[in-house]
Design a protein around this motif. Structure first.
Motif, PDB file in Angstrom:
ATOM      1  N   GLU A   1      -8.946  -1.572   3.580  1.00  0.00           N
ATOM      2  CA  GLU A   1      -7.545  -1.767   3.961  1.00  0.00           C
ATOM      3  C   GLU A   1      -6.831  -2.805   3.098  1.00  0.00           C
ATOM      4  OE1 GLU A   1     -10.221  -1.827   5.964  1.00  0.00           O
ATOM      5  OE2 GLU A   1     -10.018  -3.359   7.547  1.00  0.00           O
ATOM      6  N   ASP A   2      -7.557  -3.475   2.225  1.00  0.00           N
ATOM      7  CA  ASP A   2      -6.930  -4.383   1.268  1.00  0.00           C
ATOM      8  C   ASP A   2      -6.393  -3.635   0.044  1.00  0.00           C
ATOM      9  OD1 ASP A   2      -9.550  -6.718   1.969  1.00  0.00           O
ATOM     10  OD2 ASP A   2      -7.491  -6.791   2.714  1.00  0.00           O
TER      11      ASP A   2
ATOM     12  N   PHE B   1       3.501  -9.734   3.215  1.00  0.00           N
ATOM     13  CA  PHE B   1       3.088 -11.072   2.816  1.00  0.00           C
ATOM     14  C   PHE B   1       1.569 -11.201   2.854  1.00  0.00           C
ATOM     15  CE2 PHE B   1       3.046 -15.592   2.526  1.00  0.00           C
ATOM     16  CZ  PHE B   1       2.219 -16.075   3.519  1.00  0.00           C
ATOM     17  N   VAL B   2       1.029 -11.878   1.850  1.00  0.00           N
ATOM     18  CA  VAL B   2      -0.404 -12.165   1.816  1.00  0.00           C
ATOM     19  C   VAL B   2      -0.631 -13.673   1.943  1.00  0.00           C
ATOM     20  CG1 VAL B   2      -2.528 -12.027   0.474  1.00  0.00           C
ATOM     21  CG2 VAL B   2      -0.884 -10.129   0.415  1.00  0.00           C
TER      22      VAL B   2
ATOM     23  N   ALA C   1       0.851  -1.188   0.000  1.00  0.00           N
ATOM     24  CA  ALA C   1       0.000   0.000   0.000  1.00  0.00           C
ATOM     25  C   ALA C   1       0.890   1.242   0.000  1.00  0.00           C
ATOM     26  CB  ALA C   1      -0.897  -0.015   1.226  1.00  0.00           C
ATOM     27  N   PRO C   2       0.353   2.366  -0.444  1.00  0.00           N
ATOM     28  CA  PRO C   2       1.150   3.595  -0.488  1.00  0.00           C
ATOM     29  C   PRO C   2       1.726   3.933   0.885  1.00  0.00           C
ATOM     30  CG  PRO C   2      -0.873   3.881  -1.703  1.00  0.00           C
ATOM     31  CD  PRO C   2      -0.986   2.564  -1.019  1.00  0.00           C
TER      32      PRO C   2
ATOM     33  N   GLY D   1       2.983  -6.290 -10.827  1.00  0.00           N
ATOM     34  CA  GLY D   1       1.976  -5.844  -9.885  1.00  0.00           C
ATOM     35  C   GLY D   1       0.670  -5.471 -10.559  1.00  0.00           C
ATOM     36  N   THR D   2      -0.403  -5.594  -9.810  1.00  0.00           N
ATOM     37  CA  THR D   2      -1.726  -5.193 -10.288  1.00  0.00           C
ATOM     38  C   THR D   2      -2.418  -4.448  -9.146  1.00  0.00           C
ATOM     39  OG1 THR D   2      -3.779  -5.950 -11.328  1.00  0.00           O
ATOM     40  CG2 THR D   2      -2.842  -7.381  -9.651  1.00  0.00           C
ATOM     41  N   GLN D   3      -3.046  -3.334  -9.491  1.00  0.00           N
ATOM     42  CA  GLN D   3      -3.653  -2.479  -8.469  1.00  0.00           C
ATOM     43  C   GLN D   3      -5.019  -3.007  -8.062  1.00  0.00           C
ATOM     44  OE1 GLN D   3      -2.500   0.590  -6.975  1.00  0.00           O
ATOM     45  NE2 GLN D   3      -4.291   0.232  -5.674  1.00  0.00           N
ATOM     46  N   VAL D   4      -5.227  -3.086  -6.767  1.00  0.00           N
ATOM     47  CA  VAL D   4      -6.535  -3.421  -6.206  1.00  0.00           C
ATOM     48  C   VAL D   4      -6.969  -2.240  -5.338  1.00  0.00           C
ATOM     49  CG1 VAL D   4      -7.790  -4.906  -4.605  1.00  0.00           C
ATOM     50  CG2 VAL D   4      -6.179  -5.906  -6.242  1.00  0.00           C
TER      51      VAL D   4
END
Length: 124
Positions: free
Chosen positions: A89-90, A47-48, A40-41, A117-120
Motif C-alpha cells: 500500500e506504499d 501527506f507523508v 497512488a493511481p 516525482g519518483t515511483q515507488v
C-alpha cells in the motif's frame, strides 16, 4: 526559484527499504520547510511527512509513522525520506516539496515548489 529533483525510487519487495533523495538547486539559500507527499493511481495526493525549517521538528502521517524518517542535509541542499518495512500500500509516486516558510504544512497546496516525482513500487 528552486528546482527539486527526486531520486531513489524503484521496485522493492514488501518488508524492504528505500531511501528517497530530493536535491534542491537554485535559490537554496532561503529558509525552506520540506514535505514529502505521495499519490497512488486513482487516489488523491496525500501527506507523508514534513520537516519545519525553524525547529527541525518532524511530522508523519499515521500510515507511515514508525517506518519512515525525513531528514535534511543543509550543506548539500538535499532532503531524504528513509522508508523501512515497506508495504504494497506504499506503492505510489512520491513527491518532495518546499515551502518558503519557517514551518511546513500537511496540505500539498501550501507548498511553493515541487519535484517531478519518483515511483515507488512495493511487491507482495
Amino acid at each position: 526559484q528552486v528546482q527539486l529533483v527526486e531520486s531513489g525510487g524503484g521496485l522493492v519487495q514488501a518488508g524492504g527499504s528505500l531511501r528517497l533523495s530530493c536535491a534542491a538547486s537554485g535559490r537554496t539559500y532561503g529558509s525552506y520547510s520540506w514535505g514529502w507527499f505521495r499519490q497512488a493511481p486513482g487516489k488523491e495526493r496525500e501527506f507523508v511527512t514534513r520537516q519545519d525549517w525553524s525547529s527541525g521538528r518532524t511530522y508523519y502521517a499515521d500510515s507511515v509513522k514508525g517506518r519512515c524518517t525525513i531528514s535534511r542535509d543543509i550543506a548539500k541542499s538535499t532532503v531524504y525520506l528513509q522508508m523501512n518495512s515497506l508495504k504494497p500500500e506504499d506503492t505510489a509516486v512520491y513527491y518532495c516539496a518546499a515551502r518558503t516558510a519557517s514551518y511546513g504544512s500537511s496540505w500539498w497546496d501550501e507548498y511553493d515548489y515541487w519535484g517531478q516525482g519518483t515511483q515507488v513500487t512495493v511487491s507482495s
